[in-house]
Design a protein around this motif. Structure first.
Motif, short mmCIF file in Angstrom:
data_model
loop_
_atom_site.label_atom_id
_atom_site.label_comp_id
_atom_site.label_asym_id
_atom_site.label_seq_id
_atom_site.Cartn_x
_atom_site.Cartn_y
_atom_site.Cartn_z
N LEU A 162 0.67 -1.14 0.00
CA LEU A 162 -0.02 -0.08 -0.03
C LEU A 162 0.84 1.40 0.10
O LEU A 162 1.77 1.27 0.59
CB LEU A 162 -0.98 0.07 1.30
N ASP A 163 0.48 2.27 -0.66
CA ASP A 163 1.03 3.49 -0.59
C ASP A 163 0.79 4.12 0.81
O ASP A 163 -0.02 3.71 1.54
CB ASP A 163 0.49 4.51 -1.59
N ARG A 164 1.56 5.28 1.18
CA ARG A 164 1.54 5.69 2.46
C ARG A 164 0.05 5.96 3.02
O ARG A 164 -0.28 5.82 4.13
CB ARG A 164 2.36 6.91 2.86
N GLU A 165 -0.53 6.94 2.40
CA GLU A 165 -1.74 7.43 2.65
C GLU A 165 -2.65 6.20 2.68
O GLU A 165 -3.84 6.29 3.62
CB GLU A 165 -2.26 8.52 1.76
N SER A 166 -2.98 5.23 1.87
CA SER A 166 -3.66 4.11 1.90
C SER A 166 -3.50 3.04 3.13
O SER A 166 -4.35 2.73 3.89
CB SER A 166 -3.69 3.19 0.63
N ALA A 167 -2.07 3.07 3.44
CA ALA A 167 -1.82 2.19 4.70
C ALA A 167 -2.21 3.02 5.86
O ALA A 167 -2.82 2.23 6.74
CB ALA A 167 -0.24 2.06 4.71
N ALA A 168 -2.10 4.45 5.85
CA ALA A 168 -2.74 5.09 7.18
C ALA A 168 -4.30 4.87 7.21
O ALA A 168 -4.71 4.82 8.22
CB ALA A 168 -2.25 6.58 7.06
N ARG A 169 -5.05 5.12 6.10
CA ARG A 169 -6.35 5.06 6.20
C ARG A 169 -7.10 3.84 6.44
O ARG A 169 -8.00 3.74 7.22
CB ARG A 169 -7.01 5.30 4.55
N PHE A 170 -6.30 2.80 5.83
CA PHE A 170 -6.87 1.53 6.33
C PHE A 170 -6.66 1.25 7.73
O PHE A 170 -7.38 0.67 8.53
CB PHE A 170 -6.03 0.37 5.68
N SER A 171 -5.42 1.78 8.44
CA SER A 171 -4.97 1.73 9.71
C SER A 171 -6.15 2.21 10.73
O SER A 171 -6.66 1.92 11.61
CB SER A 171 -3.71 2.18 10.26
N PHE A 172 -6.59 3.47 10.23
CA PHE A 172 -7.55 4.42 11.05
C PHE A 172 -8.83 3.61 10.84
O PHE A 172 -9.73 3.73 11.91
CB PHE A 172 -7.52 5.79 10.24
#
Length: 266
Positions: free
Chosen positions: A179-189
């Motif tokens: 995942l790109d950084r923003e997608s990794a962060a959004r999925f984490s959230f």
């Protein structure tokens, strides 16, 4: 607790819940380093409620789309990228539920110490750096599959160890899954919503069984300051993460780990 302690602990919870630097680890630190009294079950519930409300409010449109799409897939067979993402959130939550029930008591007894936090802060900080620097970040959040979601889920289960950071380890796993950084962060959230809700319910059950009096004013202030700081943290993190990367958080974790080791062995 004094008002200063209440505000400080609420801000710590709100800020660190969604940054890759460990909220549980930071909430243990004031008592370990400053001699503050344990904040208690009621306050834990309050700050978790504040964090939960913040992430639900920020992602309210995404949540409604995911729920609607999931219901459409289950009852009408209308599959879409949003319904699949909803399934992946469910799949990724399962390991944390299993590990949480199985090992929660043992972890609380044997690992809530400054030394454990120092070690996990450094080790998982280095792992975050490796994932951010070496992983192929070419997928968006809708390109996840069930294997990647389960991988992130098992990584999240490690967050029961203080200092690991739930958001940090899930972002690390997301990056390693491509995942790109923003997608990794959004999925984490998004993944934090059922996780925080479940943790909050467990602590609430413990609170209901407790005979200690509840400081409602402390709970109100805790929820309020946790909510505000968590909401701003999510907004700023998603705005900046694609540009700044994970290195500032890695450096912070390494410095924090070293400080804790000095404290432990001094």
């Amino acid at each position: 607790m004094t008002l200063i302690e209440i505000i400080a602990l609420a801000l710590i919870q709100g800020i660190t819940e969604f940054l890759p630097i460990s909220s549980s680890g930071h909430l243990i630190l004031p008592s370990a380093l400053l001699g503050w009294d344990n904040q208690g079950l009621a306050f834990d519930v309050a700050v978790h409620v504040g964090s939960l409300l913040a992430v639900v409010l920020y992602f309210r449109e995404d949540i409604l789309r995911l729920i609607s799409a999931w219901l459409g897939a289950v009852f009408k067979g209308q599959h879409s990228e949003h319904s699949r993402l909803a399934w992946w959130v469910i799949v990724a939550t399962i390991p944390a539920v299993i590990f949480g029930f199985a090992f929660k008591s043992a972890i609380e007894v044997y690992s809530r110490s400054a030394l454990v936090i120092a070690i996990t802060t450094i080790v998982f900080g280095l792992l975050l750096w490796y994932a951010d620097a070496k992983a192929k970040q070419h997928k968006n959040i809708f390109q996840l599959n069930w294997k990647s979601a389960l991988f992130v889920g098992f990584a999240q289960a490690l967050a029961i160890i203080p200092g690991t950071s739930r958001s940090g380890i899930t972002m690390t796993a997301g990056l390693m899954a491509g995942l790109d950084r923003e997608s990794a962060a959004r999925f984490s959230f998004l993944l934090s919503i059922p996780t925080i809700l479940g943790a909050g319910l467990l602590v609430s059950l413990d609170l209901a069984a407790s005979e200690h009096a509840v400081d409602w004013q402390a709970m109100l202030y805790g929820a309020l300051f946790s909510f505000v700081s968590a909401y701003l943290c999510i907004k700023l993190f998603l705005t900046w993460i694609s540009r700044i990367g994970m290195l500032p958080f890695v450096i912070y974790r390494l410095l924090l780990g070293v400080v804790l080791l000095v404290f432990v062995f001094s």
